[in-house]
Motif scaffolding. Structure first.
Motif, PDB file in Angstrom:
ATOM      1  N   PHE A 192      -3.650  -2.170  -4.504  1.00  0.00           N
ATOM      2  CA  PHE A 192      -3.619  -0.951  -3.698  1.00  0.00           C
ATOM      3  C   PHE A 192      -3.408   0.299  -4.554  1.00  0.00           C
ATOM      4  O   PHE A 192      -3.173   1.385  -4.031  1.00  0.00           O
ATOM      5  CB  PHE A 192      -2.515  -1.066  -2.647  1.00  0.00           C
ATOM      6  CG  PHE A 192      -2.635  -2.302  -1.804  1.00  0.00           C
ATOM      7  CD1 PHE A 192      -3.519  -2.350  -0.738  1.00  0.00           C
ATOM      8  CD2 PHE A 192      -1.897  -3.441  -2.099  1.00  0.00           C
ATOM      9  CE1 PHE A 192      -3.662  -3.497   0.024  1.00  0.00           C
ATOM     10  CE2 PHE A 192      -2.015  -4.597  -1.335  1.00  0.00           C
ATOM     11  CZ  PHE A 192      -2.910  -4.617  -0.284  1.00  0.00           C
ATOM     12  N   ASP A 193      -3.504   0.122  -5.862  1.00  0.00           N
ATOM     13  CA  ASP A 193      -3.283   1.220  -6.806  1.00  0.00           C
ATOM     14  C   ASP A 193      -4.598   1.928  -7.103  1.00  0.00           C
ATOM     15  O   ASP A 193      -5.519   1.332  -7.648  1.00  0.00           O
ATOM     16  CB  ASP A 193      -2.682   0.645  -8.092  1.00  0.00           C
ATOM     17  CG  ASP A 193      -2.538   1.683  -9.186  1.00  0.00           C
ATOM     18  OD1 ASP A 193      -2.327   2.871  -8.854  1.00  0.00           O
ATOM     19  OD2 ASP A 193      -2.626   1.303 -10.375  1.00  0.00           O
ATOM     20  N   THR A 194      -4.687   3.189  -6.745  1.00  0.00           N
ATOM     21  CA  THR A 194      -5.902   3.966  -7.016  1.00  0.00           C
ATOM     22  C   THR A 194      -5.692   4.983  -8.131  1.00  0.00           C
ATOM     23  O   THR A 194      -6.606   5.728  -8.461  1.00  0.00           O
ATOM     24  CB  THR A 194      -6.362   4.703  -5.743  1.00  0.00           C
ATOM     25  OG1 THR A 194      -5.300   5.577  -5.294  1.00  0.00           O
ATOM     26  CG2 THR A 194      -6.704   3.718  -4.634  1.00  0.00           C
ATOM     27  N   ALA A 195      -4.486   5.007  -8.705  1.00  0.00           N
ATOM     28  CA  ALA A 195      -4.165   6.019  -9.711  1.00  0.00           C
ATOM     29  C   ALA A 195      -3.927   5.427 -11.096  1.00  0.00           C
ATOM     30  O   ALA A 195      -3.596   6.167 -12.029  1.00  0.00           O
ATOM     31  CB  ALA A 195      -2.913   6.795  -9.265  1.00  0.00           C
ATOM     32  N   THR A 226       1.186   4.116  -3.031  1.00  0.00           N
ATOM     33  CA  THR A 226       0.907   5.529  -2.765  1.00  0.00           C
ATOM     34  C   THR A 226       2.126   6.395  -3.066  1.00  0.00           C
ATOM     35  O   THR A 226       2.021   7.456  -3.693  1.00  0.00           O
ATOM     36  CB  THR A 226       0.484   5.707  -1.297  1.00  0.00           C
ATOM     37  OG1 THR A 226      -0.668   4.903  -1.041  1.00  0.00           O
ATOM     38  CG2 THR A 226       0.160   7.157  -1.002  1.00  0.00           C
ATOM     39  N   ALA A 228       2.906   6.601  -6.941  1.00  0.00           N
ATOM     40  CA  ALA A 228       1.895   7.388  -7.651  1.00  0.00           C
ATOM     41  C   ALA A 228       2.082   8.880  -7.382  1.00  0.00           C
ATOM     42  O   ALA A 228       1.965   9.704  -8.294  1.00  0.00           O
ATOM     43  CB  ALA A 228       0.502   6.941  -7.244  1.00  0.00           C
ATOM     44  N   SER A 229       2.393   9.224  -6.137  1.00  0.00           N
ATOM     45  CA  SER A 229       2.550  10.638  -5.784  1.00  0.00           C
ATOM     46  C   SER A 229       3.762  11.269  -6.459  1.00  0.00           C
ATOM     47  O   SER A 229       3.799  12.484  -6.669  1.00  0.00           O
ATOM     48  CB  SER A 229       2.666  10.798  -4.267  1.00  0.00           C
ATOM     49  OG  SER A 229       3.890  10.243  -3.789  1.00  0.00           O
ATOM     50  N   ARG A 245       0.834  -1.202   0.000  1.00  0.00           N
ATOM     51  CA  ARG A 245       0.000   0.000   0.000  1.00  0.00           C
ATOM     52  C   ARG A 245       0.872   1.257   0.000  1.00  0.00           C
ATOM     53  O   ARG A 245       0.641   2.208  -0.759  1.00  0.00           O
ATOM     54  CB  ARG A 245      -0.927  -0.006   1.218  1.00  0.00           C
ATOM     55  CG  ARG A 245      -2.007   1.086   1.189  1.00  0.00           C
ATOM     56  CD  ARG A 245      -2.730   1.165   2.530  1.00  0.00           C
ATOM     57  NE  ARG A 245      -3.181  -0.134   2.989  1.00  0.00           N
ATOM     58  CZ  ARG A 245      -4.308  -0.712   2.616  1.00  0.00           C
ATOM     59  NH1 ARG A 245      -5.102  -0.075   1.762  1.00  0.00           N
ATOM     60  NH2 ARG A 245      -4.653  -1.880   3.091  1.00  0.00           N
ATOM     61  N   LEU A 246       1.886   1.261   0.864  1.00  0.00           N
ATOM     62  CA  LEU A 246       2.780   2.417   0.947  1.00  0.00           C
ATOM     63  C   LEU A 246       3.520   2.630  -0.369  1.00  0.00           C
ATOM     64  O   LEU A 246       3.674   3.760  -0.833  1.00  0.00           O
ATOM     65  CB  LEU A 246       3.773   2.220   2.091  1.00  0.00           C
ATOM     66  CG  LEU A 246       3.222   2.321   3.515  1.00  0.00           C
ATOM     67  CD1 LEU A 246       4.289   1.909   4.527  1.00  0.00           C
ATOM     68  CD2 LEU A 246       2.750   3.735   3.800  1.00  0.00           C
TER      69      LEU A 246
END
Length: 473
Positions: A304-307, A273, A276-277, A269-270
Motif C-alpha cells: 500500500f506504499d505509493t511513496a 498513507t 508517508a505524509s 493502507r491507513l
C-alpha cells in the motif's frame, strides 16, 4: 467508508454470533459461498471477505473442496488483554537479560520453548544439501572472490521479484538488497533512516530482537498499543507522530511476534498513507508473511506504499533453515542509503548460498514445502494452545495466532514470569518472559512459547510440568 466493507463486516458479525450462540457448532459446515451470496443478496467477493475475516479470527477453517467449517472454540480461554503502554519514549535495556534467557534455553535436555526456531525435521535440508553440492560443482568460480559493490546475485533478485506478485507487487528489481539475515536487513534500515537518540515506534509487545537493535544503535522505543488480532493501533500511531518526534516505525504486521496478529488491509493502507505524509519511515519485518494460517497470503504494508517510504525486510530462516543466513530488503527510496550501509558493514552476502536459494525457489519446491509447513505450524500452535488450556491456571489468557509458530500467554496478574523462568530452568524448562518484549518492562505476568516442534508426548509433558510450576508457586 464504502458500503462493501460494511456488508462483509455485518455478515461476519452475524456468522460469529451464530457460532458463539451455539447455532453453528464445532465441526459444522457453513453454507456455501454461493448459497450465502444468493440468500443474503451479496456478491461472492463480499461473502469471501467475510469468511476470510472469520478465518483470521480463528473461528472457521477452509477445507479443500469441502468449504468452510467451524473451528474448535474455547470460550473460557479469552484473548490477552493488553494494557496501554507508556506514552513517552524510553531507552532500551533488554540485551543482557535476553542473552541469559536464550542461553539457558539452548542447553542440552531443555524443553525447546525459548528461541523461535523450527524443528529440523520440518525443513528441506536434504534438498538444500544437494543444491549446494551441485552448484559448487557447476559454478566453482562463485567462491573465487568477493565484492563490496556487486552484492546481489541477479538470479535471486529475479526470484524475489516473481515472489513479490503475492505481496501486492511486483516490486522493482532495483529495490532489493540481499542481506545476511532479516536481522541484518532491519539493522541496515535503522542505520539508514535514524541517528542515535532518535525515537522509533514499535508494537507493544514488540519482538525482543527489534528492541536489541534499538538498544545497540542508541535509539529510544515508543511503545504503541497493539491488538492481539488486528495489530498496532493506527489511531495511537497517529497521535504519537503528530509532533514530528518519531523518526521511524519498526513493525511486524503479518503474524506478529509474539502475538501472531495480522493487520487488516485497511489498517495497513491507513498506516502507509499516514507515515508517508509525515515523513516517518516504515521498516516492516514480513518474515512470517509466508507462514499465515488463512487461505490467502496477507499483503505487507509495502503493498500500500505509493511513496517508496516502506522498507520490506524478510528472510527464509523460519521456512527453510536459519543456517542459510539469507535475507533481503525491498528498500524503496531508501535503497541507496541501505546499500551503502551494507557495503561498509558486511559487503556481499555469500554468492553460493544466493544461487542455492534462487534455484530452490525457481524449481517450485518452495511453494510445495510451504503448504505442508503451514499446516504443520498451525497444528503445532493449536496443540500448544490446547495443552496450555489443560495445564495452566484457569484464569490464563491465550493468544490465537494467525500465523507463525509462537504463542503468547498471559498468566493471572500476580505472577512474575521472570521468577517463574528461574524455577523452570532448574527443571529443564524454558520460555521467554514477557517483560523482554517491552522496553518499559511491561508484561511481567506474560510469557512466549516456541511452537516450532511437533507436539510429541514429551512436549506435552513439558507443558504439563511448566503448568505445575505455575500452579504451585
Amino acid at each position: 467508508m464504502t458500503t462493501e466493507p460494511l456488508r462483509y463486516e455485518k455478515l461476519a458479525a452475524e456468522l460469529e454470533g451464530m457460532i458463539s450462540g451455539g447455532s453453528l457448532r464445532c465441526g459444522d459446515r457453513l453454507p456455501s459461498v454461493r448459497r450465502l451470496a444468493v440468500e443474503r443478496r451479496l456478491s461472492v467477493s463480499t461473502v469471501v471477505q467475510a469468511l476470510h475475516q472469520l478465518e483470521g479470527r480463528g473461528l472457521v477453517e477452509a477445507r479443500p473442496q469441502s468449504g468452510y467449517f467451524v473451528r474448535r472454540i474455547e470460550p473460557a480461554r479469552a484473548q490477552p488483554v493488553l494494557r496501554p503502554p507508556p506514552v513517552e519514549p524510553v531507552p532500551v535495556d533488554v540485551s543482557q537479560r535476553l542473552v541469559r534467557v536464550l542461553q539457558s534455553g539452548a542447553k542440552p535436555g531443555m524443553a525447546p520453548f525459548a528461541a523461535a526456531l523450527p524443528a529440523p525435521a520440518l525443513l528441506p535440508l536434504a534438498a538444500l544439501h544437494r543444491l549446494y553440492a551441485g552448484i559448487a560443482r557447476r559454478q566453482p568460480k562463485l567462491l573465487e572472490g568477493g565484492s563490496h559493490i556487486n552484492m546481489d546475485e541477479p538470479a535471486l533478485v529475479r526470484q524475489l521479484v516473481r515472489r513479490s506478485l503475492a505481496w501486492g507487487g511486483p516490486l522493482a528489481a532495483e529495490e532489493f538488497v540481499i542481506t545476511n539475515s532479516c536481522t541484518e536487513a532491519l539493522g541496515l534500515c535503522l542505520r539508514a533512516v535514524t541517528k542515535p537518540g532518535d525515537t522509533v515506534a514499535v508494537e507493544s509487545p514488540a519482538y525482543y530482537l527489534m528492541l536489541q537493535l534499538l538498544e545497540t544503535l542508541g535509539l529510544k522505543a515508543l511503545e504503541i498499543p497493539t491488538d492481539p488480532q488486528t495489530g498496532i493501533s493506527v489511531e495511537a500511531l497517529d497521535l504519537a507522530t503528530r509532533d514530528g518526534a518519531v523518526a521511524a516505525c519498526l513493525l511486524v504486521p503479518n503474524a506478529s511476534n509474539p502475538l501472531g496478529s495480522v493487520m487488516p488491509d485497511e489498517k495497513k493502507r491507513l498506516l502507509a498513507t499516514l507515515t508517508a505524509s509525515r515523513g516517518v519511515a516504515v521498516i516492516e519485518d514480513d518474515i512470517y508473511g509466508d507462514l499465515h494460517f488463512g487461505s490467502q497470503r496477507p499483503w505487507p504494508i509495502k503493498a500500500f506504499d505509493t511513496a517508496g517510504n516502506v522498507m520490506l525486510c524478510s528472510s527464509f530462516s523460519k521456512s527453510l533453515t536459519p543456517s542459510l543466513r539469507i535475507g533481503f530488503v525491498a528498500a524503496g527510496r531508501h535503497r541507496s542509503a541501505i546499500a551503502l550501509q551494507k557495503t561498509i558493514t558486511s559487503g556481499a552476502t555469500n554468492p553460493l548460498t544466493q544461487h542455492v536459494l534462487a534455484e530452490y525457489l525457481a524449481s517450485g519446491a518452495y511453494e510445495r514445502h510451504l503448504r505442508s509447513l503451514r499446516r504443520s505450524y498451525e497444528s503445532q500452535v493449536e496443540s500448544m494452545r490446547q495443552a496450555v488450556g489443560r495445564y495452566f491456571p484457569a484464569a490464563t489468557r491465550i493468544a490465537r495466532p494467525q500465523g507463525g509458530f509462537v504463542l503468547w500467554v498471559e498468566l493471572p496478574e500476580a505472577f512474575d514470569a521472570a521468577r517463574l523462568h528461574e524455577r523452570a530452568v532448574a527443571e529443564n524448562l524454558s520460555f521467554v518472559p514477557g517483560e523482554l518484549f517491552s522496553a518499559s518492562g511491561m508484561y511481567r505476568n506474560c510469557l512466549r512459547l516456541n511452537c516450532g516442534n511437533p507436539h510429541t508426548p514429551e512436549i506435552d509433558d513439558a507443558v504439563r510440568r511448566l503448568g505445575a510450576l505455575i500452579e504451585n508457586p
